[in-house]
Design a protein around this motif. Structure first.
Motif, mmCIF file in Angstrom:
data_model
loop_
_atom_site.group_PDB
_atom_site.id
_atom_site.type_symbol
_atom_site.label_atom_id
_atom_site.label_comp_id
_atom_site.label_asym_id
_atom_site.label_seq_id
_atom_site.Cartn_x
_atom_site.Cartn_y
_atom_site.Cartn_z
ATOM 1 N N LEU A 1 50.929 54.236 36.526
ATOM 2 C CA LEU A 1 49.875 53.281 36.201
ATOM 3 C C LEU A 1 49.602 52.330 37.372
ATOM 4 O O LEU A 1 50.506 51.949 38.107
ATOM 5 C CB LEU A 1 50.270 52.454 34.969
ATOM 6 N N VAL B 1 46.166 46.104 33.729
ATOM 7 C CA VAL B 1 46.178 47.464 34.253
ATOM 8 C C VAL B 1 44.769 47.883 34.643
ATOM 9 O O VAL B 1 43.793 47.564 33.950
ATOM 10 C CB VAL B 1 46.732 48.457 33.202
ATOM 11 N N VAL C 1 49.219 48.965 38.000
ATOM 12 C CA VAL C 1 49.464 47.648 37.422
ATOM 13 C C VAL C 1 49.004 46.581 38.410
ATOM 14 O O VAL C 1 49.545 46.450 39.503
ATOM 15 C CB VAL C 1 50.952 47.457 37.078
ATOM 16 N N GLU D 1 51.669 41.535 36.367
ATOM 17 C CA GLU D 1 52.619 41.606 35.257
ATOM 18 C C GLU D 1 53.558 40.409 35.291
ATOM 19 O O GLU D 1 54.016 39.991 36.363
ATOM 20 C CB GLU D 1 53.439 42.891 35.338
ATOM 21 N N HIS E 1 56.594 52.365 31.467
ATOM 22 C CA HIS E 1 56.637 51.253 32.427
ATOM 23 C C HIS E 1 57.485 50.095 31.929
ATOM 24 O O HIS E 1 58.231 49.477 32.685
ATOM 25 C CB HIS E 1 55.205 50.771 32.711
ATOM 26 N N LYS F 1 42.719 50.908 34.574
ATOM 27 C CA LYS F 1 42.734 52.243 33.949
ATOM 28 C C LYS F 1 41.805 53.204 34.675
ATOM 29 O O LYS F 1 40.647 52.869 34.947
ATOM 30 C CB LYS F 1 42.297 52.134 32.479
#
Length: 305
Positions: free
Chosen positions: A78, A90, A80, A83, A116, A92
């Motif tokens: 992914l 994210v 990211v 975080e 994740h 996408k």
């Protein structure tokens, strides 16, 4: 099984279409599957989807129990963007489904999130852990994900209160004449096609999209759209409504295809903003347009009559 009983008040209408209109949770594809599997009886007998109803036909629908989805963690690499202990942002990719559903039990954003990190909010249940909002499978770009229930509640409230910032870029067919504008038109399910949404006054919810022209080409326009509300397919439906549909859109796009180098609609969630659930800090994130979108812009620029 959950049992539903109906009596037909029409004649000559298809069984599957009529049943779809009788219950808000019935989709046409699900009804057709139930009919095929023998879960729908007409006057005590199994039938077919295209059966033409008669007045006062007695119809029984035995909705089968939903099989629990087994969601496996998958390493999907992914992208990211941000975080911390409360949220994940994210980027996408186009083509990825957000959460598992029948027919899409793997390869979804949720499968990747479970690999994740294990600490995702549980408010939406096992199939959609952490999911606060969605973008369509063939739309790329930014989503915010909640890592605990407190963060989830905060982010949902911000969406309801229209305080989040969600900006998209799109390529639409036609030359948009106004530099900017607002589309204020309610959206509900299309009575002619339950798989689509449409602008309608019946069984609809308010929907507001602001747009601004970024660049005009010979036959297309590069626009930025900002969501004030977040209805299903909102930008796609609204741009179709004002007769500037998004290129590549399989549901609402132009009838004439121009072979853009993109699979699905040329729509990208480019900017996302919200207030951090714990710190109260205003967070703004951006994601550059992906390569297929860049190639589509280049295609629009060199488009010849």
């Amino acid at each position: 099984m959950e049992k539903h009983e109906f009596v037909s008040d029409v004649k000559s209408e298809r069984l599957d279409k009529w049943l779809t209109d009788q219950h808000e949770d019935f989709t046409r594809s699900a009804v057709q599957q139930w009919i095929t599997e023998g879960h729908v009886l007409v006057n005590g007998e199994t039938s077919k989807s295209n059966y033409k109803l008669k007045l006062e036909d007695a119809i029984v629908v035995n909705v089968p129990e939903v099989q629990e989805l087994k969601i496996e963690a998958e390493d999907l690499n992914l992208d990211v963007v941000y975080e911390d202990s409360d949220v994940i942002v994210v980027n996408k990719p186009r083509g990825m489904v957000v959460h598992p559903a029948p027919g899409h039990s793997s390869g979804t954003l949720v499968n990747g999130l479970m690999h994740h990190c294990r600490d995702l909010s549980g408010i939406n249940g096992v199939a959609r852990p952490g999911i606060v909002h969605r973008i369509d499978k063939d739309t790329s770009g930014l989503l915010m994900v909640a890592k605990n229930d407190k963060a989830h509640v905060s982010l949902v409230e911000q969406l309801k209160n229209k305080t989040t910032k969600r900006r998209y870029e799109a390529i639409v067919a036609g030359i948009v004449p106004h530099d900017k504008g607002t589309i204020d038109a309610p959206i509900g399910r299309d009575p002619e096609d339950r798989q689509k949404m449409t602008v309608t006054e019946q069984n609809s919810r308010d929907a507001v999209t602001h747009f601004q022209v970024m660049e005009r080409f010979e036959r297309h326009t590069h626009v930025a759209c900002e969501l004030e509300t977040g209805r299903t397919h909102q930008i796609r439906v609204h741009m179709r409504y004002i007769e500037f549909p998004i290129v590549g859109d399989p549901k609402y796009g132009p009838r004439k295809k121009h072979d853009f180098p993109i699979e699905g609609q040329a729509l990208h969630a480019q900017l996302l903003g919200f207030v951090h659930p714990t710190t109260g800090e205003e967070m703004i994130f951006t994601a550059p347009i992906p390569e297929d979108f860049k190639k589509s812009l280049a295609h629009a620029k060199k488009f010849e009559r």
